[in-house]
Design a protein around this motif. Structure first.
Motif, PDB file in Angstrom:
ATOM      1  N   SER A  40       0.869  -1.168   0.000  1.00 56.63           N
ATOM      2  CA  SER A  40       0.000   0.000   0.000  1.00 56.63           C
ATOM      3  C   SER A  40       0.906   1.218   0.000  1.00 56.63           C
ATOM      4  N   ILE A  41       0.741   2.120  -0.979  1.00 53.24           N
ATOM      5  CA  ILE A  41       1.650   3.262  -1.053  1.00 53.24           C
ATOM      6  C   ILE A  41       1.063   4.521  -0.424  1.00 53.24           C
ATOM      7  N   ALA A  42      -0.233   4.586  -0.311  1.00 56.61           N
ATOM      8  CA  ALA A  42      -0.832   5.771   0.298  1.00 56.61           C
ATOM      9  C   ALA A  42      -2.266   5.505   0.678  1.00 56.61           C
ATOM     10  N   THR A  43      -2.692   6.155   1.733  1.00 55.83           N
ATOM     11  CA  THR A  43      -4.093   6.082   2.128  1.00 55.83           C
ATOM     12  C   THR A  43      -4.544   7.518   2.381  1.00 55.83           C
ATOM     13  N   THR A  44      -5.610   7.932   1.726  1.00 55.19           N
ATOM     14  CA  THR A  44      -6.042   9.328   1.849  1.00 55.19           C
ATOM     15  C   THR A  44      -7.114   9.474   2.929  1.00 55.19           C
ATOM     16  N   PHE A  45      -7.328  10.728   3.330  1.00 55.97           N
ATOM     17  CA  PHE A  45      -8.397  11.083   4.289  1.00 55.97           C
ATOM     18  C   PHE A  45      -8.304  10.323   5.609  1.00 55.97           C
ATOM     19  N   LYS A  46      -7.099   9.939   6.006  1.00 54.79           N
ATOM     20  CA  LYS A  46      -6.995   9.152   7.231  1.00 54.79           C
ATOM     21  C   LYS A  46      -7.477   9.925   8.451  1.00 54.79           C
ATOM     22  N   GLU A  47      -7.124  11.231   8.475  1.00 50.28           N
ATOM     23  CA  GLU A  47      -7.445  11.999   9.685  1.00 50.28           C
ATOM     24  C   GLU A  47      -8.932  12.202   9.922  1.00 50.28           C
ATOM     25  N   PRO A  48      -9.634  12.723   8.894  1.00 50.52           N
ATOM     26  CA  PRO A  48     -11.077  12.894   9.146  1.00 50.52           C
ATOM     27  C   PRO A  48     -11.758  11.572   9.511  1.00 50.52           C
ATOM     28  N   LEU A  49     -11.267  10.481   8.960  1.00 44.58           N
ATOM     29  CA  LEU A  49     -11.865   9.188   9.275  1.00 44.58           C
ATOM     30  C   LEU A  49     -11.560   8.809  10.722  1.00 44.58           C
ATOM     31  N   ALA A  50     -10.311   9.067  11.136  1.00 43.08           N
ATOM     32  CA  ALA A  50      -9.925   8.731  12.512  1.00 43.08           C
ATOM     33  C   ALA A  50     -10.788   9.502  13.509  1.00 43.08           C
ATOM     34  N   LYS A  51     -11.135  10.743  13.157  1.00 40.07           N
ATOM     35  CA  LYS A  51     -11.994  11.541  14.040  1.00 40.07           C
ATOM     36  C   LYS A  51     -13.322  10.846  14.288  1.00 40.07           C
ATOM     37  N   ALA A  52     -13.822  10.181  13.251  1.00 43.30           N
ATOM     38  CA  ALA A  52     -15.089   9.471  13.402  1.00 43.30           C
ATOM     39  C   ALA A  52     -14.873   8.095  14.054  1.00 43.30           C
ATOM     40  N   GLY A  53     -13.604   7.778  14.348  1.00 40.69           N
ATOM     41  CA  GLY A  53     -13.314   6.493  14.977  1.00 40.69           C
ATOM     42  C   GLY A  53     -13.106   5.369  13.990  1.00 40.69           C
ATOM     43  N   VAL A  54     -13.129   5.713  12.694  1.00 42.55           N
ATOM     44  CA  VAL A  54     -12.982   4.686  11.661  1.00 42.55           C
ATOM     45  C   VAL A  54     -11.507   4.392  11.440  1.00 42.55           C
ATOM     46  N   ILE A  55     -11.161   3.127  11.405  1.00 45.27           N
ATOM     47  CA  ILE A  55      -9.790   2.757  11.056  1.00 45.27           C
ATOM     48  C   ILE A  55      -9.797   2.365   9.584  1.00 45.27           C
ATOM     49  N   PHE A  56      -8.972   3.060   8.811  1.00 46.22           N
ATOM     50  CA  PHE A  56      -8.854   2.757   7.376  1.00 46.22           C
ATOM     51  C   PHE A  56      -7.372   2.791   7.062  1.00 46.22           C
ATOM     52  N   CYS A  57      -6.765   1.630   6.932  1.00 51.81           N
ATOM     53  CA  CYS A  57      -5.320   1.602   6.714  1.00 51.81           C
ATOM     54  C   CYS A  57      -4.944   0.352   5.938  1.00 51.81           C
ATOM     55  N   SER A  58      -3.657   0.230   5.633  1.00 52.60           N
ATOM     56  CA  SER A  58      -3.214  -0.961   4.923  1.00 52.60           C
ATOM     57  C   SER A  58      -3.207  -2.130   5.911  1.00 52.60           C
ATOM     58  N   MET A  59      -3.275  -3.327   5.372  1.00 48.25           N
ATOM     59  CA  MET A  59      -3.273  -4.516   6.221  1.00 48.25           C
ATOM     60  C   MET A  59      -1.967  -4.600   7.004  1.00 48.25           C
ATOM     61  N   SER A  60      -0.856  -4.207   6.367  1.00 43.79           N
ATOM     62  CA  SER A  60       0.440  -4.244   7.055  1.00 43.79           C
ATOM     63  C   SER A  60       0.422  -3.374   8.305  1.00 43.79           C
ATOM     64  N   GLU A  61      -0.148  -2.166   8.160  1.00 41.92           N
ATOM     65  CA  GLU A  61      -0.239  -1.279   9.315  1.00 41.92           C
ATOM     66  C   GLU A  61      -1.145  -1.863  10.384  1.00 41.92           C
ATOM     67  N   ALA A  62      -2.237  -2.473   9.951  1.00 39.23           N
ATOM     68  CA  ALA A  62      -3.187  -3.025  10.918  1.00 39.23           C
ATOM     69  C   ALA A  62      -2.533  -4.111  11.767  1.00 39.23           C
ATOM     70  N   ILE A  63      -1.668  -4.913  11.120  1.00 35.90           N
ATOM     71  CA  ILE A  63      -0.999  -5.988  11.862  1.00 35.90           C
ATOM     72  C   ILE A  63      -0.107  -5.374  12.948  1.00 35.90           C
ATOM     73  N   GLN A  64       0.519  -4.229  12.627  1.00 34.62           N
ATOM     74  CA  GLN A  64       1.365  -3.548  13.609  1.00 34.62           C
ATOM     75  C   GLN A  64       0.545  -2.848  14.691  1.00 34.62           C
ATOM     76  N   ASP A  65      -0.488  -2.094  14.225  1.00 35.72           N
ATOM     77  CA  ASP A  65      -1.173  -1.172  15.137  1.00 35.72           C
ATOM     78  C   ASP A  65      -2.429  -1.740  15.802  1.00 35.72           C
ATOM     79  N   HIS A  66      -3.050  -2.720  15.188  1.00 33.42           N
ATOM     80  CA  HIS A  66      -4.301  -3.253  15.749  1.00 33.42           C
ATOM     81  C   HIS A  66      -4.268  -4.771  15.777  1.00 33.42           C
ATOM     82  N   PRO A  67      -3.217  -5.331  16.398  1.00 33.16           N
ATOM     83  CA  PRO A  67      -3.056  -6.794  16.327  1.00 33.16           C
ATOM     84  C   PRO A  67      -4.241  -7.552  16.935  1.00 33.16           C
ATOM     85  N   GLU A  68      -4.863  -6.968  17.960  1.00 32.13           N
ATOM     86  CA  GLU A  68      -5.957  -7.703  18.618  1.00 32.13           C
ATOM     87  C   GLU A  68      -7.131  -7.911  17.660  1.00 32.13           C
TER      88      GLU A  68
END
Lengths: 254, 482
Positions: free
Chosen positions: B136-164
């Protein structure tokens, strides 16, 4: 306007048209009558450019141009219109979209700007009222679930929208009740103009009471066997085709 | 007839417009697959130990599995050791911090594909995760989505940041032993998209992933996981393209969707992988497992797919209707032209009470294309009052193409209602004659007739994509009037 000389056409090796000669001038209405299987529908379809039939001999000029050289859509853009005997359905394509595409194809050909959706909608609504079709029909699929009468009125609606130079009406009266026949005839009469010709193909005389032709031709076994004025249709109604040495295939078949 | 076919063929002949190659330096693995390759892949991604173990377990299982051969498709045997399992553009730093650090060549690539990634040009209301080959080379609009509590990221990042979350749900819908291609994906998946919508949140924008294969001789194995918590809603879209190459390339993805109580997931795909040339040379093998679990009561999962690309498609987006009153939908348009082959459909597995599903499938075959619908509707013993409606329509253009329908119905509950309708039709000479007699070009006529045929499916797509899909169909059909 239209000049047909010695036109022969066949389908699957069987010759249907066996030397048609016919001249139609602007402003005239011609009726072609004849028994079933005489080649009336074939003539209409060949003129409109159907690829089911092969033209084997003869020539057709339309406003001085060789009509047979033109593709189906080019003939349409030059002003040849065929009102189909059995209009086919195109599911999922709205009548409105279909008609607008057709009208804009013609406009494009004439170098006129396209009509936008809103403009066209307004125009199409007015014309649909003229043939007594509920404008709601415009949103339905092309001929999808239309009754026989509605299909025929839809054909006339298209003629009114496209304003052709030559309108060929193939058995437009068949399957119509008397009220629908009035509506359709009024539509066709609205098309009458000095610069437009109409060629009506019909099995029955009754249509000619509503749309009065200038000339009547009898087509039998692929040839025009008799031509005359309005009175010829009455004579046919009274005497049938027998006195012309013509057999009505339908009558003998059934 | 002959003339109409000729015209259709002329129409279908059009160059694939996304067939360019981006000239960029990449780190690419040597072809071949073994445990070391998997360990290296996992190592590059700095994955935790449990992830590597998960992959290896899947790999060992996969070695025992057989490639499925029941589909109505034929293709040369794939040598899994001749494929490279990882290719990524070289990066300057370890991880990208912002879009400014993305290689301009890559940004240009996405611009050319109509997916601008720069903040100021981004598509309004659509957040994009751009996946290029294996990363995954880029993910747009991450911040406004995070404000709403939505996680939208690459699978690689999810494995690091949201392992549970990953541990809990990865493989919960499509287990690694599910089928051959899902097994392969579980072992070697490189990236993909992760979406998490918290309880009660309606995702404020459309989410989308744009997949691009660029490197030669590589496979793309992405993994997507979408979790919609209670009473949440998300609409997600994916698009895909690849360069024109003479060799076939393998794309074996897995998509898992989880919908909890009262949650809704709408998943749309516009698949336009390179289909191969007019002689059937090259093109992507698209062997994909997509499945949603409607676990919660009143949950809803809806698949809409427009499949126009790929040389061979093997794909059955399915829904397991576990929650009472849950709803599953499948709307599909699959087009095969030239020598393309598609075997696609869905599975609706009804387990909960009063579950309902709708299947609308539109298959279009032109030239020598082969198109099969394969669908399973299954009512389990507990699926009291379940309902299914299936409609399968096939449209043939020309006389050398084929359409097949393989519906499977299994009902273990007497109270259910299953309806199945199927039609096969042709773009008829009469329809073409009518259109042309009204001054309409043959090309326009075919496109209009086909679009009319697909209308019920297109209306399920988000607005801007419905227009795109219509255009794509037109392009894919070019040359098909014959």
């Amino acid at each position: 306007m239209l000049n047909i000389k010695n036109l022969h056409a066949s389908v699957g090796g069987e010759e249907i048209l066996k030397g048609i000669n016919l001249e139609i001038k602007a402003g005239e209405i011609h009726a072609i009558m004849g028994p079933n299987g005489s080649g009336k529908s074939t003539l209409s379809q060949v003129l409109a450019g159907s690829e089911t039939f092969e033209v084997t001999e003869g020539e057709v000029t339309f406003n001085g141009e060789n009509l047979l050289d033109l593709e189906t859509e080019e003939r349409a853009r030059e002003g040849v219109f065929l009102a189909f005997q059995y209009p086919v359905e195109i599911p999922g394509v709205s009548n409105l979209q279909f008609l607008r595409t057709a009208v804009n194809s013609m406009r494009g050909h004439r170098g006129e700007p396209e009509m936008n959706a809103a403009e066209f909608m307004k125009h199409a609504r007015e014309v649909s009222m003229q043939v007594d079709l509920d404008p709601a029909f415009l949103k339905r699929g092309v001929n999808e679930g239309f009754s026989g009468g509605e299909k025929k009125r839809n054909e006339i609606l298209q003629a009114l929208l496209l304003q052709p130079k030559l309108a060929i009406l193939d058995e437009t009266d068949s399957g119509l009740d008397i009220d629908a026949l009035h509506v359709v005839s009024d539509g066709v009469n609205a098309l009458r103009a000095k610069d437009r010709a109409i060629l009506m193909v019909t099995h029955y005389q009754r249509l000619l009471n509503h749309i009065v032709p200038d000339y009547v031709h009898v087509l039998a076994d692929g040839k025009i066997v008799k031509s005359g004025g309005r009175e010829l249709a009455y004579e046919l109604e009274e005497r049938g085709y027998g006195w012309l040495n013509v057999k009505d295939k339908e009558a003998t078949a059934s | 007839m002959a003339t109409t076919d000729k015209e259709v063929n002329e129409l279908v002949k059009q160059e694939y417009e996304h067939g360019f190659v981006t000239d960029i330096e990449s780190d690419t693995f040597e072809p071949g697959l073994n445990e070391d390759v998997i360990a290296r892949l996992s190592g590059i991604k700095k994955e935790p130990e449990w992830m590597l173990e998960w992959r290896l377990k899947a790999y060992r299982r996969w070695l025992e599995m057989d490639e499925p051969n029941w589909a109505q498709v034929g293709y040369p045997k794939i040598d899994y050791n001749s494929i490279s399992y990882y290719s990524a553009p070289k990066r300057k730093e370890d991880m990208l911090q912002s879009l400014d650090e993305v290689d301009p060549e890559l940004l240009k690539t996405y611009e050319k594909l109509g997916i601008p990634l720069h903040e100021r040009e981004q598509m309004a209301g659509v957040a994009v995760d751009a996946v290029f080959d294996s990363v995954s080379i880029a993910t747009t609009f991450k911040e406004p989505l995070a404000k709403a509590g939505v996680i939208f990221c690459s699978m690689s990042e999810a494995i690091q940041d949201h392992p549970e979350l990953v541990k809990k749900y990865l493989g919960s819908v499509v287990p690694s032993g599910d089928n051959f291609f899902a097994g392969l994906n579980s072992a070697v998946f490189s990236d993909g998209t992760f979406v998490y919508i918290p309880k009660g949140v309606r995702c404020p924008m459309e989410l989308s992933t744009y997949f691009r294969i660029n490197a030669a001789n590589t496979g793309q194995f992405e993994r997507t996981l979408i979790i919609a918590e209670d009473s949440s809603y998300v609409s997600y879209l994916e698009g895909c393209t690849a360069p024109m190459r003479d060799e076939n390339q393998l794309h074996a993805a897995v998509v898992e969707l989880v919908a909890l109580d009262d949650a809704q997931i709408k998943y749309s795909t516009v698949q336009n992988w390179y289909p191969g040339d007019e002689n059937g040379k090259g093109g992507i093998f698209n062997f994909v497992t997509k499945r949603g679990a409607a676990i919660g009561k009143n949950s809803k999962i809806s698949w809409t797919q427009v499949e126009t690309g790929s040389a061979v498609t093997w794909k059955y987006p399915s829904v397991i209707l576990r929650g009472d009153n849950s709803v599953g939908e499948f709307y599909s348009v699959a087009l095969t032209n030239n020598y393309q082959q598609a075997d696609t459909g869905t599975k609706m597995i009804h387990l909960g009470r009063n579950t309902s599903s709708t299947i609308i499938s539109k298959g279009i075959s032109a030239s020598n294309g082969s198109n099969a619908y394969r669908g399973l509707v299954k009512f389990g013993p507990g699926a009291e009052g379940a309902r299914n409606f299936t409609q399968c329509d096939s449209l043939l253009i020309g006389d050398r193409c084929g359409a097949h329908t393989f519906p499977y119905i299994e009902s273990k509950n007497k109270s259910g209602i299953i309806e199945h309708e199927a039609t096969t039709s042709k773009v008829s000479d009469e329809q073409m004659f009518l259109c042309r007699q009204r001054g309409i070009n043959p090309e326009q006529a075919v496109s209009m007739i086909v679009n009319g045929f697909c209308k019920e499916v297109f209306k399920e797509l988000p607005m801007e994509f419905a227009v795109e899909a219509g255009k794509l169909l037109e392009v894919s059909l070019e040359g098909s009037v014959g």
